[in-house]
Enzyme design. Structure first.
Site, PDB file in Angstrom:
ATOM      1  N   HIS A 123       0.818  -1.221   0.000  1.00 15.43           N
ATOM      2  CA  HIS A 123       0.000   0.000   0.000  1.00 15.43           C
ATOM      3  C   HIS A 123       0.850   1.267   0.000  1.00 15.43           C
ATOM      4  O   HIS A 123       0.339   2.348  -0.280  1.00 15.43           O
ATOM      5  CB  HIS A 123      -0.937  -0.003   1.210  1.00 15.43           C
ATOM      6  CG  HIS A 123      -2.013  -1.044   1.110  1.00 15.43           C
ATOM      7  ND1 HIS A 123      -3.329  -0.750   0.880  1.00 15.43           N
ATOM      8  CD2 HIS A 123      -1.946  -2.400   1.170  1.00 15.43           C
ATOM      9  CE1 HIS A 123      -4.038  -1.873   0.822  1.00 15.43           C
ATOM     10  NE2 HIS A 123      -3.211  -2.885   1.002  1.00 15.43           N
ATOM     11  N   ASP A 126       3.408   9.462  -0.757  1.00 12.40           N
ATOM     12  CA  ASP A 126       2.293   8.606  -0.340  1.00 12.40           C
ATOM     13  C   ASP A 126       2.070   7.542  -1.403  1.00 12.40           C
ATOM     14  O   ASP A 126       2.201   7.832  -2.602  1.00 12.40           O
ATOM     15  CB  ASP A 126       1.010   9.454  -0.192  1.00 12.40           C
ATOM     16  CG  ASP A 126       0.105   8.934   0.906  1.00 12.40           C
ATOM     17  OD1 ASP A 126       0.035   7.699   1.081  1.00 12.40           O
ATOM     18  OD2 ASP A 126      -0.545   9.763   1.586  1.00 12.40           O
TER      19      ASP A 126
END
Ligand code: ADP
Ligand code: G6P
Length: 498
Positions: free
Chosen positions: A156, A364
């Protein structure tokens, strides 16, 4: 049909405490619709010796199996190595990284213990999907226990460059461990490429046409599977929540000011220090926005036993206080900082109310908040997304105002631009962002990964580049062939490791 077994550190049981975080949000939607077994940490610690049987709960079509950690496991595996070493490493923030060998060993031991607990729950026809940086050694640990089901792994977070990866001692072993899986999924093509480059350099894997890897006689598929939200559900929730009492109270309190909104876990990668500095710069350089704007930052306290997270909380509370003290007025408070999680409905309503969604992580993997902000807007009078160009979401949401998140001046300029932006331009930018996410869903994301996993190993692509083998000592030695690869541990048996 094969049962889907999801393995992740964080398991989000619907009846339990809601946790902020992209993994739980993405997998909740998928698991509720798809069903299967979800296995991982309970979120609790128990004293005494480590349990070998999981707690089982059934909810809808999902069986949840969770295990407590001992306080020592929590410290070594979760606080120190996962969040103190791997999290900053994956985000290419080495100055935030700590390393110690005992924590690395504790991390590997927890991966092996979780594999020990999981194996008796497995059926031979299962499809196993392992998630995230907490479980880099899980696929290898399962293969070492003779599990032959298809195994996929999805990261992720971003994946760092080979040079950055090598800054952590023994990180190369994780590359070899991950190659025990049949499919490796990443958020962006850039992350997949970084992994493939490391696999080639460290494990001597050959690159295949189409993006896969060849290691001995095995093929491993590698690809980008950007995590998605359910945009229509979120849009509906935002529209409804915008009319509820909580959003109405916020609106009243704004008294006509433009709302700038940030929603994050309080995490050093989210760029919160720089974000506050950017807002401060806006007010210092464009006096006209005093009394005309309010910045609401909702930053759910996260990983509070990790030093860097505690320091961040102190810093942010200090900076927000200083901005209010030096730039506020008797009748105006520039910044409101909430260091708790807020319900999803309220978040959705606040997002629809906000003129600007300020999403500026230093780096991110994806950033679901950016997609949620887009989904929450009123198409007729949408707000503006100001987004870090280093978030995975920037690849899809290029019509947002993209900024370098470490530059307070650039953030201030972007806020000024967004506050002045005409309605037609806001509509155009919003439409382009909405087009990029409107046909996707968390379920579609999950299904595309599982379907690629079911095809993994069935195609035989040609090598694209010759393999370069650099032998390195390996903790686990492989025997067997193809999907039937078995791994023989040269470490003490896992049951005696704890
Ligand atoms: P991460 O996975 O690093 O936390 P993402 O943006 O990908 O970041 O996902 C965060 C998820 O958690 C989003 O669905 C977001 O709405 C939710 N969330 C983040 N911060 C909060 C908060 N302060 N309160 C409630 N929900 C939050
Ligand atoms: C990110 C990570 C997830 C994690 C989440 C919340 O999304 O990729 O694996 O679950 O943050 O963090 P936490 O440490 O509370 O699980």
């Amino acid at each position: 049909m094969s049962r889907l077994v999801v393995v992740s550190n964080r398991v989000s049981i619907p009846t339990g405490d809601a946790k902020a975080g992209g993994l739980a949000v993405a997998l909740n939607d998928l698991m509720e619709r798809q069903g299967g077994l979800w296995f991982g940490w309970s979120g609790h610690t128990s004293t005494g010796s480590a349990t070998t049987t999981p707690a089982l709960v059934q909810h809808g079509a999902v069986d949840y199996a969770t295990v407590d950690l001992t306080p020592e496991e929590l410290e070594l595996y979760y606080n120190n190595f996962s969040n103190g070493t791997l999290w900053p490493l994956m985000h290419s923030l080495p100055e935030q990284m700590n390393f110690d060998r005992r924590s690395l060993q504790g991390y590997r031991a927890v991966n092996m213990r979780l594999a020990d607990v999981l194996v008796p729950l497995l059926r031979s026809t299962d499809t196993i999907w392992v998630h995230d940086y907490h479980l880099l050694a899980m696929a290898a640990s399962l293969r070492a226990r003779n599990v032959t089901c298809p195994i996929g792994f999805f990261l992720h977070t971003p994946f760092p460059s080979p040079d950055m990866l090598s800054s952590v001692p023994e990180a190369s072993q994780f590359i070899r461990d991950l190659l025990s899986a049949d499919l490796l999924g990443f958020q962006t093509a850039n992350d997949a490429e970084n992994f493939a480059a490391s696999a080639q350099r460290i494990a001597g894997a050959a690159r295949l046409a189409g993006g896969g890897l060849q290691l001995g006689n095995r093929q491993i598929r590698v690809g980008a599977f950007p995590v998605e939200i359910d945009p229509h559900d979120f849009a509906e929730m935002a529209e409804q929540a915008h009319g509820n009492a909580e959003t109405a109270r916020l609106r009243r309190s704004l008294d006509g000011q433009s709302l700038i909104l940030g929603v994050d876990r309080m995490d050093p990668t989210k760029g919160l220090r720089h974000r506050l500095a950017g807002y401060r710069r806006l007010l210092e350089t464009r006096n006209q926005w005093s009394r005309q704007t309010t910045f609401l930052q909702i930053a759910a306290a996260s990983r509070q036993d990790v030093d860097a997270y505690q320091t961040l909380r102190d810093d942010l509370e200090g900076s927000a206080g200083a901005i209010n003290a030096t730039l506020g007025e008797a009748d105006w408070t520039p910044i409101r900082l909430i260091s708790r999680g807020v319900g999803r409905d309220a978040i959705a309503g606040f997002m629809r109310e906000a003129r600007i969604g300020l999403v500026t992580p230093l780096r991110d993997g994806m950033n679901l908040v950016a997609k949620e902000y887009v989904a929450a807007q009123d198409p007729d009078d949408p707000g503006v997304l100001v987004l870090s160009k280093f978030a995975g979401a920037a690849r899809q949401l290029g019509a947002a105002i993209l900024v370098n998140p470490v530059d307070p001046d650039e953030i201030a300029d972007a806020l000024d631009l967004a506050l002045r932006m005409s309605r037609p331009e806001r509509q155009d930018r919003w439409k382009a962002c909405w087009e990029a996410i409107k046909d996707a869903s968390a379920l579609g994301w999950g299904r595309s990964f599982v379907s690629a996993l079911s095809r993994a190993g069935t195609e035989v692509p040609r090598p694209a580049r010759p393999a370069r083998t650099i032998p390195e000592p390996s903790i686990e030695r492989r025997t067997g062939t193809g999907n039937d690869i078995r791994m023989v541990s040269t470490q003490p048996p896992s049951r005696t490791v704890n």
